[in-house]
Design a protein around this motif. Structure first.
Motif, PDB file in Angstrom:
ATOM      1  N   HIS A  55      36.332  28.863  43.179  1.00  0.00           N
ATOM      2  CA  HIS A  55      37.549  29.240  42.446  1.00  0.00           C
ATOM      3  C   HIS A  55      37.474  30.723  42.100  1.00  0.00           C
ATOM      4  O   HIS A  55      36.784  31.099  41.163  1.00  0.00           O
ATOM      5  N   PRO A  56      38.163  31.593  42.847  1.00  0.00           N
ATOM      6  CA  PRO A  56      38.954  31.301  44.054  1.00  0.00           C
ATOM      7  C   PRO A  56      38.038  30.928  45.216  1.00  0.00           C
ATOM      8  O   PRO A  56      36.834  31.212  45.172  1.00  0.00           O
ATOM      9  N   PRO A  57      38.615  30.320  46.280  1.00  0.00           N
ATOM     10  CA  PRO A  57      37.777  29.864  47.389  1.00  0.00           C
ATOM     11  C   PRO A  57      37.007  31.014  48.046  1.00  0.00           C
ATOM     12  O   PRO A  57      37.563  32.079  48.316  1.00  0.00           O
ATOM     13  N   THR A  58      35.737  30.771  48.278  1.00  0.00           N
ATOM     14  CA  THR A  58      34.899  31.739  49.002  1.00  0.00           C
ATOM     15  C   THR A  58      34.475  31.184  50.355  1.00  0.00           C
ATOM     16  O   THR A  58      34.087  31.946  51.246  1.00  0.00           O
ATOM     17  N   TYR A  67      44.062  31.760  52.682  1.00  0.00           N
ATOM     18  CA  TYR A  67      43.715  31.211  51.379  1.00  0.00           C
ATOM     19  C   TYR A  67      44.284  32.041  50.227  1.00  0.00           C
ATOM     20  O   TYR A  67      44.386  31.560  49.102  1.00  0.00           O
ATOM     21  N   ALA A  68      44.661  33.289  50.531  1.00  0.00           N
ATOM     22  CA  ALA A  68      45.341  34.114  49.535  1.00  0.00           C
ATOM     23  C   ALA A  68      46.832  33.806  49.481  1.00  0.00           C
ATOM     24  O   ALA A  68      47.556  34.389  48.679  1.00  0.00           O
ATOM     25  N   ARG A 124      49.089  23.640  50.416  1.00  0.00           N
ATOM     26  CA  ARG A 124      49.085  23.740  48.960  1.00  0.00           C
ATOM     27  C   ARG A 124      49.002  22.356  48.305  1.00  0.00           C
ATOM     28  O   ARG A 124      49.500  21.370  48.848  1.00  0.00           O
ATOM     29  N   ASP A 179      48.997  25.628  44.303  1.00  0.00           N
ATOM     30  CA  ASP A 179      47.848  26.459  44.673  1.00  0.00           C
ATOM     31  C   ASP A 179      47.384  26.122  46.089  1.00  0.00           C
ATOM     32  O   ASP A 179      47.501  24.980  46.542  1.00  0.00           O
TER      33      ASP A 179
END
Length: 425
Positions: free
Chosen positions: A51-54, A84-85, A114, A119
């Protein structure tokens, strides 16, 4: 026209390949169909980690038509990071110029997936080894079926949440029913104790009354027999001592039981607790032909001991049913105001006098109203409600417009109370 026909044919073929399936079968079928009809080298549906995705981890992936199990890769340095953004990414060719790590591929389509909150939870990724011809058409096809995948992922997540909720509620209900049965047993024990004490007090009280009457008669004699008077007074004192001992022992027993009652607080949905108490009283309401109406505010969570709060609500509902005539109604409401929640039970029964209102929550108090169906009354139920409310840093209240005007009993609880560990005695 030929391009349009080809596009429609591809959409139709993909749609047919996933028709009639749901869940994981649909997602895997969709990946397979997109790989086949868009001539892709690598197709994957992923979900994000962090969170946010890495990182992205694949739910389903095909690489050169071979299933790739549980792939995980870092998003940094890939076009997937842009997806993912929240961006839909289309790179028809020369992906290596932008992302050298993906030099084995030529083209890329990435579409965000989403969750219900909007999100980005995952993405549909399509890599090709050749230039993507008619990239807009290919992207449109991918977008159509990405929406289908997104809807299915949401459905799967909602179903998982629903099953988890059902499991949690079932476990909670089992625990509450056990706690509820234990509390009723403890209350019954106290009631039995009071019955024993009341019975045992009759004997010494009878002695006191008899000796007092004899004493008065002997004092009226011309020459009072002081020896017999002294003996009678000793019997009175002994009986009084016995009564004091019985009362002290009973009070000590009640005090010890109260101090042993532990508060185990955790976040609870108050509407669920109300439902359990209402269900426990539904048979009695039906027996007396009384309508039970429930109107709880949804989504009200408070940090409480669920078993004790169910017991308090049960007492209020049971009390309302006990003093309400057949054919009437009882309303159970849950309202909120600022940082408190109020659970109220309103009946259309016999109402309360001003004296009743002042004594309503006292122990062993008998009010002016009488049970309408021959039910027993111990005078402990409302006192227990008050103690439970106090243990949660809350309060219990009673309201009535007078005899014949019905009554409203309520408990008000802080939504985030500083709950004491022991119920005060």
């Amino acid at each position: 026209m030929t391009t349009h026909n080809t596009e429609m044919q591809q959409i139709l073929l993909i749609a047919r390949s996933i028709a009639g399936v749901t869940g994981h079968d649909l997602l895997s079928g969709l990946v397979s169909a997109l790989s086949r009809y868009l001539d892709a080298a690598f197709v994957a549906i992923t979900f994000g980690e962090g969170h946010p995705p890495t990182h992205a981890r694949t739910l389903f992936a095909l690489e050169e038509n071979d299933v790739s199990e549980d792939l995980r890769y870092e998003l940094s340095g890939t076009p997937c990071a842009r997806v993912y953004a929240g961006e839909t990414v289309i790179i028809p060719c020369k992906i290596a110029a932008l992302y050298p790590e993906d030099a084995e591929y030529e083209g890329y389509i990435g579409i965000p997936l989403r969750d219900v909150s909007g999100d980005v939870a995952g993405h549909l990724a399509i890599f090709t080894t050749d230039h993507i011809r008619d990239s807009e058409v290919a992207a449109a096809i991918a977008q159509i079926f990405a929406l289908r995948a997104e809807a299915e992922l949401r459905r799967i997540a909602e179903e998982a949440n629903r099953q988890s909720l059902i499991s949690d509620l079932s476990a909670l209900n089992t625990r509450l029913q056990r706690g509820y049965a234990k509390l009723r047993h403890e209350i019954q024990q106290k009631t039995n104790l009071m019955g024993l004490v009341s019975h045992d007090l009759r004997s010494p009280l009878s002695v006191i009354m008899a000796q007092a009457e004899l004493g008065r008669a002997r004092l009226g004699a011309a020459t009072p027999d002081t020896e017999k008077l002294d003996s009678g007074f000793r019997k009175i004192m002994n009986s009084a001592d016995r009564m004091t001992g019985l009362i002290s022992a009973a009070l000590e027993h009640v005090r010890a039981d109260s101090e042993a009652l532990q508060i185990s607080a955790q976040p609870c949905d108050l509407a669920n607790l109300i439902s359990i108490a209402v269900e426990a009283n539904s048979e009695e309401a039906a027996r007396k032909s009384i309508s039970l109406h429930v109107d709880p505010a949804p989504g009200v969570t408070a940090t409480v001991d669920d078993a004790l709060i169910v017991s308090a609500i049960d007492n209020l509902i049971n009390n309302a049913l006990k003093y309400t005539h057949s054919g009437s109604s009882v309303h159970v409401d849950l309202t909120t105001q600022q940082d408190t929640a109020t659970i109220s039970v309103t009946d259309s029964g016999q109402g309360l006098t001003e004296s009743d209102l002042q004594r309503a929550f006292g122990r062993f108090q008998r009010l002016s109203a009488t049970p309408t169906g021959g039910e027993a009354s111990t005078g402990l139920g409302l006192a227990n409600v008050r103690e439970i409310a106090k243990a949660h840093s809350g309060q219990a209240n009673a309201d009535s417009d007078g005899p014949g005007q019905g009554a409203r009993f309520s408990i008000t609880l802080p939504l985030s109370p500083d709950v004491s560990r022991d119920v005060p005695g």
